[in-house]
Design a protein around this motif. Structure first.
Motif, PDB file in Angstrom:
ATOM      1  N   PHE A 147       0.829  -1.208   0.000  1.00  0.00           N
ATOM      2  CA  PHE A 147       0.000   0.000   0.000  1.00  0.00           C
ATOM      3  C   PHE A 147       0.866   1.262   0.000  1.00  0.00           C
ATOM      4  O   PHE A 147       0.632   2.199  -0.773  1.00  0.00           O
ATOM      5  CB  PHE A 147      -0.919  -0.010   1.223  1.00  0.00           C
ATOM      6  CG  PHE A 147      -1.578   1.306   1.494  1.00  0.00           C
ATOM      7  CD1 PHE A 147      -2.608   1.771   0.680  1.00  0.00           C
ATOM      8  CD2 PHE A 147      -1.166   2.113   2.555  1.00  0.00           C
ATOM      9  CE1 PHE A 147      -3.208   2.995   0.926  1.00  0.00           C
ATOM     10  CE2 PHE A 147      -1.758   3.338   2.803  1.00  0.00           C
ATOM     11  CZ  PHE A 147      -2.786   3.775   1.977  1.00  0.00           C
ATOM     12  N   LEU A 148       1.896   1.269   0.857  1.00  0.00           N
ATOM     13  CA  LEU A 148       2.783   2.430   0.912  1.00  0.00           C
ATOM     14  C   LEU A 148       3.591   2.581  -0.373  1.00  0.00           C
ATOM     15  O   LEU A 148       3.845   3.701  -0.834  1.00  0.00           O
ATOM     16  CB  LEU A 148       3.729   2.324   2.107  1.00  0.00           C
ATOM     17  CG  LEU A 148       3.142   2.632   3.488  1.00  0.00           C
ATOM     18  CD1 LEU A 148       4.197   2.428   4.566  1.00  0.00           C
ATOM     19  CD2 LEU A 148       2.596   4.041   3.554  1.00  0.00           C
ATOM     20  N   SER A 149       3.989   1.437  -0.949  1.00  0.00           N
ATOM     21  CA  SER A 149       4.744   1.494  -2.204  1.00  0.00           C
ATOM     22  C   SER A 149       3.910   2.126  -3.309  1.00  0.00           C
ATOM     23  O   SER A 149       4.406   2.946  -4.094  1.00  0.00           O
ATOM     24  CB  SER A 149       5.190   0.092  -2.614  1.00  0.00           C
ATOM     25  OG  SER A 149       6.085  -0.451  -1.652  1.00  0.00           O
ATOM     26  N   ARG A 150       2.646   1.747  -3.371  1.00  0.00           N
ATOM     27  CA  ARG A 150       1.772   2.336  -4.394  1.00  0.00           C
ATOM     28  C   ARG A 150       1.494   3.804  -4.096  1.00  0.00           C
ATOM     29  O   ARG A 150       1.489   4.648  -4.998  1.00  0.00           O
ATOM     30  CB  ARG A 150       0.448   1.560  -4.470  1.00  0.00           C
ATOM     31  CG  ARG A 150       0.570   0.154  -5.044  1.00  0.00           C
ATOM     32  CD  ARG A 150      -0.801  -0.411  -5.373  1.00  0.00           C
ATOM     33  NE  ARG A 150      -1.658  -0.471  -4.191  1.00  0.00           N
ATOM     34  CZ  ARG A 150      -1.727  -1.524  -3.366  1.00  0.00           C
ATOM     35  NH1 ARG A 150      -0.965  -2.597  -3.608  1.00  0.00           N
ATOM     36  NH2 ARG A 150      -2.527  -1.515  -2.322  1.00  0.00           N
ATOM     37  N   LEU A 151       1.270   4.121  -2.820  1.00  0.00           N
ATOM     38  CA  LEU A 151       0.910   5.484  -2.442  1.00  0.00           C
ATOM     39  C   LEU A 151       2.048   6.455  -2.717  1.00  0.00           C
ATOM     40  O   LEU A 151       1.811   7.596  -3.153  1.00  0.00           O
ATOM     41  CB  LEU A 151       0.529   5.523  -0.960  1.00  0.00           C
ATOM     42  CG  LEU A 151       0.058   6.862  -0.394  1.00  0.00           C
ATOM     43  CD1 LEU A 151      -1.222   7.309  -1.089  1.00  0.00           C
ATOM     44  CD2 LEU A 151      -0.161   6.766   1.112  1.00  0.00           C
ATOM     45  N   PHE A 152       3.289   6.011  -2.495  1.00  0.00           N
ATOM     46  CA  PHE A 152       4.440   6.888  -2.679  1.00  0.00           C
ATOM     47  C   PHE A 152       5.283   6.500  -3.892  1.00  0.00           C
ATOM     48  O   PHE A 152       6.489   6.724  -3.919  1.00  0.00           O
ATOM     49  CB  PHE A 152       5.294   6.898  -1.403  1.00  0.00           C
ATOM     50  CG  PHE A 152       4.660   7.618  -0.252  1.00  0.00           C
ATOM     51  CD1 PHE A 152       4.797   8.987  -0.114  1.00  0.00           C
ATOM     52  CD2 PHE A 152       3.889   6.928   0.682  1.00  0.00           C
ATOM     53  CE1 PHE A 152       4.206   9.660   0.945  1.00  0.00           C
ATOM     54  CE2 PHE A 152       3.286   7.594   1.746  1.00  0.00           C
ATOM     55  CZ  PHE A 152       3.440   8.963   1.868  1.00  0.00           C
ATOM     56  N   ASN A 153       4.623   5.947  -4.877  1.00  0.00           N
ATOM     57  CA  ASN A 153       5.240   5.703  -6.194  1.00  0.00           C
ATOM     58  C   ASN A 153       6.555   4.917  -6.101  1.00  0.00           C
ATOM     59  O   ASN A 153       7.594   5.330  -6.613  1.00  0.00           O
ATOM     60  CB  ASN A 153       5.468   7.039  -6.919  1.00  0.00           C
ATOM     61  CG  ASN A 153       5.722   6.856  -8.399  1.00  0.00           C
ATOM     62  OD1 ASN A 153       5.405   5.811  -8.968  1.00  0.00           O
ATOM     63  ND2 ASN A 153       6.305   7.863  -9.024  1.00  0.00           N
ATOM     64  N   ASN A 154       6.479   3.764  -5.411  1.00  0.00           N
ATOM     65  CA  ASN A 154       7.620   2.844  -5.302  1.00  0.00           C
ATOM     66  C   ASN A 154       8.832   3.434  -4.565  1.00  0.00           C
ATOM     67  O   ASN A 154       9.982   3.082  -4.860  1.00  0.00           O
ATOM     68  CB  ASN A 154       8.061   2.360  -6.695  1.00  0.00           C
ATOM     69  CG  ASN A 154       7.008   1.507  -7.356  1.00  0.00           C
ATOM     70  OD1 ASN A 154       6.377   0.674  -6.714  1.00  0.00           O
ATOM     71  ND2 ASN A 154       6.784   1.726  -8.645  1.00  0.00           N
ATOM     72  N   SER A 155       8.584   4.312  -3.617  1.00  0.00           N
ATOM     73  CA  SER A 155       9.682   4.783  -2.777  1.00  0.00           C
ATOM     74  C   SER A 155      10.031   3.699  -1.766  1.00  0.00           C
ATOM     75  O   SER A 155       9.354   2.679  -1.657  1.00  0.00           O
ATOM     76  CB  SER A 155       9.280   6.068  -2.044  1.00  0.00           C
ATOM     77  OG  SER A 155       8.401   5.771  -0.967  1.00  0.00           O
TER      78      SER A 155
END
Length: 386
Positions: free
Chosen positions: A198-206
């Motif tokens: 979820f965080l990867s998608r939300l922050f564009n793979n950061s």
């Protein structure tokens, strides 16, 4: 009802407010860095463009927006905040923890070992790695506390020595892992990672991971322990005056050991989050990551408070995340270290700044009093003529 403090002038506000003097120190650091960039023939605007892009994701040069930069900023800030708490917690209890780097390395190494050898059970695997890293970091810091409380061994000397013991012990242990080379270990299993889709998608793979939630929990834990518990009061009382604390029935040895143990736990937690959140393999480190050392500056800028240290950690994380962007804006990335160094220098001169501001305040008050005296004298003279 709590009454707000009132200040008669800006000088008095800067002198009596720790937060205000910290902000002044940061501003001075940026001003000197700006002047330095201009002196070497570069445009200082590029530095501020890079910082703005890191904290908002918006590129002022091309008008494009990428939230990934915000994620990277927050991810860089996590170890700064946690290592800052390692220094801040000890400082609030009268100790000086120079061993945050060693405690960070212990946490990182233990987390890597657990990631590679613990049973691959989802959720349990990373939780076990974080918990064992935290406990080992607490034990590493507790050694210093015990030596300080029981034998009066300087915590500065012992923590510096333990930093190097942690570094080389980490290399020996990590190189002994089957499949390791002089650079890295085999890859971690997916069950050990702190990454959240979820965080990867939300922050564009950061690289932002579950460590951000652990860091937020640590902020509250620091505040609660230090400000709202008997343990925190006992440790602060011991830091103020050991003899008075002992006379009041506070177990001084236990308080000092607990203080250094909790400090070590914070730094080790930072190391374990970096290991499992930002890398897919264990690192065979050849030198210090310097999060622990920079954490000392973070704590000093944040006045060793829960909120202040967290905000200072975000600032240092922002500078770290802006390095690559500064190069793209024709600014040497080394300017980040210069800013950090300037901030530390000005923090060290905090007392001198207060003395200077007090002198300016007295001079201003003297000038006002002299003008008032002259006006009164002129008025009296006028009255005598009448």
């Amino acid at each position: 009802m709590v009454q707000k403090k009132k200040y008669s002038s800006l000088y008095e506000f800067l002198i009596k407010s720790d937060g205000a003097i910290s902000v002044l120190v940061i501003v001075l650091g940026f001003l000197f860095a700006t002047a330095l960039i201009a002196l070497v023939g570069r445009n200082p605007v590029g530095m501020y463009k890079a910082i703005f892009q890191s904290c908002t994701g918006f590129n002022l040069n091309n008008g494009k927006w990428n939230i990934r930069y915000v994620g990277e900023w927050l991810n860089y800030s996590i170890p700064f905040v946690l290592c800052g708490y390692a220094m801040a917690f000890a400082s609030r209890t009268g100790l000086f923890n120079v061993g945050g780097e060693g405690q960070y390395i212990v946490g990182m190494t233990v987390a890597q070992l657990v990631a590679l050898f613990f049973p691959r059970i989802p959720f349990v695997h990373p939780a076990a790695a974080l918990l064992l890293a935290l406990l080992c970091g607490a034990a590493w810091g507790g050694i210093v506390g015990f030596l300080k409380a029981r034998f009066e061994v300087s915590e500065v000397v012992s923590t510096i020595m333990l930093n190097y013991i942690a570094l080389y012990l980490s290399r020996i242990v990590t190189l002994a892992i089957p499949g390791s080379n002089t650079y890295k270990t085999p890859n971690f299993p997916e069950t050990a990672s702190l990454k959240i889709p979820f965080l990867s998608r939300l922050f564009n793979n950061s690289n932002l991971n579950a460590g951000i939630f652990i860091c937020i929990a640590a902020i509250f834990a620091y505040w609660i322990i230090m400000e709202k518990t008997t343990l925190g009061f006992s440790m602060r009382a011991t830091g103020f005056n050991k003899d008075a604390a002992r006379a009041s029935g506070i177990p001084v040895v236990a308080s000092v050991v607990a203080s250094m143990a909790i400090s070590g736990a914070f730094a080790a937690l930072g190391g374990s989050i970096v290991a499992l959140g930002s890398f897919r393999y264990g690192r065979v480190i050849t030198g210090m990551d310097n999060y622990g050392f920079t954490g000392m500056a973070v704590a000093l800028v944040g006045n060793c408070t829960a909120l202040g240290t967290a905000l200072a950690g975000l600032l240092f994380g922002l500078l770290q995340a802006s390095q690559a962007l500064m190069q793209s804006n024709n600014i040497p990335k080394e300017i980040v270290f210069i800013i950090q160094g300037l901030v530390v220098v000005f923090i060290a001169l905090k007392t001198g700044l207060r003395i200077f501001l007090s002198w300016r305040l007295r001079k201003k008050d003297s000038a006002v009093s002299e003008n008032l005296r002259k006006k009164n004298a002129a008025a009296n003279l006028e009255n005598e003529k009448c």
